[in-house]
Design an enzyme around this catalytic site. Structure first.
Site, PDB file in Angstrom:
ATOM      1  N   LYS A   1      40.972  37.166  39.157  1.00 32.71           N
ATOM      2  CA  LYS A   1      40.460  36.201  38.175  1.00 32.71           C
ATOM      3  C   LYS A   1      39.748  36.924  37.021  1.00 32.71           C
ATOM      4  O   LYS A   1      40.006  36.632  35.858  1.00 32.71           O
ATOM      5  CB  LYS A   1      39.479  35.215  38.832  1.00 32.71           C
ATOM      6  CG  LYS A   1      40.052  34.424  39.995  1.00 32.71           C
ATOM      7  CD  LYS A   1      39.065  33.404  40.536  1.00 32.71           C
ATOM      8  CE  LYS A   1      37.809  33.988  41.152  1.00 32.71           C
ATOM      9  NZ  LYS A   1      38.032  34.748  42.409  1.00 32.71           N
TER      10      LYS A   1
ATOM     11  N   ARG B   1      29.526  47.130  43.362  1.00 29.46           N
ATOM     12  CA  ARG B   1      28.984  45.865  43.858  1.00 29.46           C
ATOM     13  C   ARG B   1      28.657  45.984  45.335  1.00 29.46           C
ATOM     14  O   ARG B   1      29.480  46.416  46.126  1.00 29.46           O
ATOM     15  CB  ARG B   1      30.012  44.746  43.642  1.00 29.46           C
ATOM     16  CG  ARG B   1      30.087  44.295  42.208  1.00 29.46           C
ATOM     17  CD  ARG B   1      31.164  43.269  42.009  1.00 29.46           C
ATOM     18  NE  ARG B   1      31.053  42.121  42.911  1.00 29.46           N
ATOM     19  CZ  ARG B   1      31.739  40.990  42.742  1.00 29.46           C
ATOM     20  NH1 ARG B   1      32.562  40.869  41.716  1.00 29.46           N
ATOM     21  NH2 ARG B   1      31.606  39.998  43.589  1.00 29.46           N
TER      22      ARG B   1
ATOM     23  N   ARG C   1      32.612  36.390  52.387  1.00 30.53           N
ATOM     24  CA  ARG C   1      33.012  35.753  51.124  1.00 30.53           C
ATOM     25  C   ARG C   1      34.320  34.984  51.291  1.00 30.53           C
ATOM     26  O   ARG C   1      34.504  33.903  50.719  1.00 30.53           O
ATOM     27  CB  ARG C   1      33.137  36.817  50.017  1.00 30.53           C
ATOM     28  CG  ARG C   1      31.783  37.375  49.608  1.00 30.53           C
ATOM     29  CD  ARG C   1      31.892  38.693  48.876  1.00 30.53           C
ATOM     30  NE  ARG C   1      32.569  38.561  47.592  1.00 30.53           N
ATOM     31  CZ  ARG C   1      33.137  39.580  46.948  1.00 30.53           C
ATOM     32  NH1 ARG C   1      33.127  40.789  47.483  1.00 30.53           N
ATOM     33  NH2 ARG C   1      33.702  39.382  45.791  1.00 30.53           N
TER      34      ARG C   1
ATOM     35  N   ARG D   1      38.534  48.356  44.352  1.00 28.02           N
ATOM     36  CA  ARG D   1      37.631  48.107  43.224  1.00 28.02           C
ATOM     37  C   ARG D   1      36.345  48.923  43.385  1.00 28.02           C
ATOM     38  O   ARG D   1      35.850  49.520  42.430  1.00 28.02           O
ATOM     39  CB  ARG D   1      37.293  46.601  43.152  1.00 28.02           C
ATOM     40  CG  ARG D   1      36.274  46.257  42.087  1.00 28.02           C
ATOM     41  CD  ARG D   1      36.327  44.807  41.711  1.00 28.02           C
ATOM     42  NE  ARG D   1      35.661  43.943  42.671  1.00 28.02           N
ATOM     43  CZ  ARG D   1      35.721  42.615  42.631  1.00 28.02           C
ATOM     44  NH1 ARG D   1      36.432  42.015  41.708  1.00 28.02           N
ATOM     45  NH2 ARG D   1      35.095  41.886  43.514  1.00 28.02           N
TER      46      ARG D   1
ATOM     47  N   ARG E   1      32.999  26.391  42.568  1.00 22.25           N
ATOM     48  CA  ARG E   1      33.295  26.929  43.893  1.00 22.25           C
ATOM     49  C   ARG E   1      33.054  25.891  44.985  1.00 22.25           C
ATOM     50  O   ARG E   1      33.280  26.190  46.154  1.00 22.25           O
ATOM     51  CB  ARG E   1      32.381  28.121  44.156  1.00 22.25           C
ATOM     52  CG  ARG E   1      33.072  29.497  44.016  1.00 22.25           C
ATOM     53  CD  ARG E   1      32.005  30.518  44.323  1.00 22.25           C
ATOM     54  NE  ARG E   1      32.442  31.839  44.618  1.00 22.25           N
ATOM     55  CZ  ARG E   1      32.602  32.819  43.738  1.00 22.25           C
ATOM     56  NH1 ARG E   1      32.505  32.578  42.459  1.00 22.25           N
ATOM     57  NH2 ARG E   1      32.906  34.032  44.139  1.00 22.25           N
TER      58      ARG E   1
HETATM   59  P1  AMP Z   1      32.018  36.695  42.039  1.00 28.01           P
HETATM   60  O1  AMP Z   1      31.651  37.733  41.034  1.00 28.01           O
HETATM   61  O2  AMP Z   1      32.695  35.518  41.413  1.00 28.01           O
HETATM   62  O3  AMP Z   1      32.813  37.268  43.184  1.00 28.01           O
HETATM   63  O4  AMP Z   1      30.656  36.143  42.662  1.00 28.01           O
HETATM   64  C1  AMP Z   1      29.778  36.996  43.375  1.00 28.01           C
HETATM   65  C2  AMP Z   1      28.781  36.178  44.179  1.00 28.01           C
HETATM   66  O5  AMP Z   1      27.999  35.360  43.295  1.00 28.01           O
HETATM   67  C3  AMP Z   1      29.380  35.196  45.171  1.00 28.01           C
HETATM   68  O6  AMP Z   1      29.722  35.795  46.400  1.00 28.01           O
HETATM   69  C4  AMP Z   1      28.246  34.187  45.301  1.00 28.01           C
HETATM   70  O7  AMP Z   1      27.198  34.704  46.084  1.00 28.01           O
HETATM   71  C5  AMP Z   1      27.733  34.097  43.873  1.00 28.01           C
HETATM   72  N1  AMP Z   1      28.451  33.073  43.081  1.00 28.01           N
HETATM   73  C6  AMP Z   1      29.253  33.292  42.004  1.00 28.01           C
HETATM   74  N2  AMP Z   1      29.720  32.135  41.492  1.00 28.01           N
HETATM   75  C7  AMP Z   1      29.210  31.153  42.280  1.00 28.01           C
HETATM   76  C8  AMP Z   1      29.336  29.737  42.284  1.00 28.01           C
HETATM   77  N3  AMP Z   1      30.100  29.098  41.383  1.00 28.01           N
HETATM   78  N4  AMP Z   1      28.672  29.042  43.238  1.00 28.01           N
HETATM   79  C9  AMP Z   1      27.896  29.666  44.150  1.00 28.01           C
HETATM   80  N5  AMP Z   1      27.744  31.006  44.219  1.00 28.01           N
HETATM   81  C10 AMP Z   1      28.385  31.752  43.295  1.00 28.01           C
END
Ligand code: AMP
Length: 194
Positions: A14, A139, A150, A127, A88
């Site tokens: 994404k 990360r 996740r 990554r 999400r």
């Molecule tokens: P991402 O970079 O999209 O993989 O997000 C990393 C982490 O941020 C996730 O594992 C969640 O802990 C938090 N996070 C990101 N977007 C959301 C969302 N829309 N709702 C809840 N938690 C989020």
């Protein structure tokens, strides 16, 4: 001008595809993950709480991420918004519909990047390795252990959005196993139609 959601599990591509759209079409990427990582470094109590949740691979509360999105929507995006990693949960999806409607903005497509589970963990590990090699921050949630959490969160909370948007006739499924260019071309085709 189109506003789109990029939907898919962690590691589906994404963020990569969103970056291409920003560079190629002047769209604005709204990544709640990136916003939360920024909040983490703010040194506030909220930042500390968010960091702890993210490091476990759990989801941050709906209120926090909806608030972040609302703030960014105010700034507008002449080329359209890309929602990356948001919504999400079903609650976030309903909130987004509301926020867009109040601003007379449309949701033009929900693009699901479909990727085999087995490929995902490999992508996440890669990554982390690439970030390490490039001297970039790695990360903390890009480990096989946290990734498993996740992915669980994805199936429990986010995958129901596939049915939700399918019922609204917004869903377009794209083969996320294809190479980056082909995925990009498939997304471009959807955007050019909408
Ligand atoms: P991402 O970079 O999209 O993989 O997000 C990393 C982490 O941020 C996730 O594992 C969640 O802990 C938090 N996070 C990101 N977007 C959301 C969302 N829309 N709702 C809840 N938690 C989020």
């Amino acid at each position: 001008m189109a506003n789109i959601i990029l939907l898919g599990p962690p590691g589906a591509g994404k963020g990569t595809q969103a970056e291409r759209l920003v560079a190629g079409r002047g769209m604005v990427q709204l990544s709640t993950g990136d916003m939360l990582r920024e909040a983490k470094t703010s040194g506030t109590e909220m930042g500390r709480r968010v960091a702890e949740v993210m490091e476990r691979g759990a989801l941050v509360t709906d209120e926090i991420v909806i608030g972040l999105i609302e703030e960014r929507l105010e700034k507008g995006a002449p080329g359209g918004f890309i929602f990356d990693g948001f919504p999400r949960t079903l609650k976030q999806a309903d909130a987004l519909a509301d926020l867009l409607a109040r601003r007379n903005l449309s949701l033009d497509a929900v693009i699901e990047l479909v990727v085999d589970d087995a490929a995902l963990v490999g992508r996440i590990v890669k990554r982390a390795e690439e970030a390490r090699a490039a001297g970039k921050p790695v990360r903390k949630d890009d480990t096989p252990e946290v990734f498993a959490v996740r992915l669980q969160e994805y199936y429990k909370n986010t995958a129901p959005l596939i049915g939700y948007y399918w019922a609204k006739k917004s869903l377009v499924q794209i083969d996320g196993m294809a190479d980056m260019e082909s995925v990009g071309a498939a997304i471009a085709k959807v955007l050019d139609k909408s």
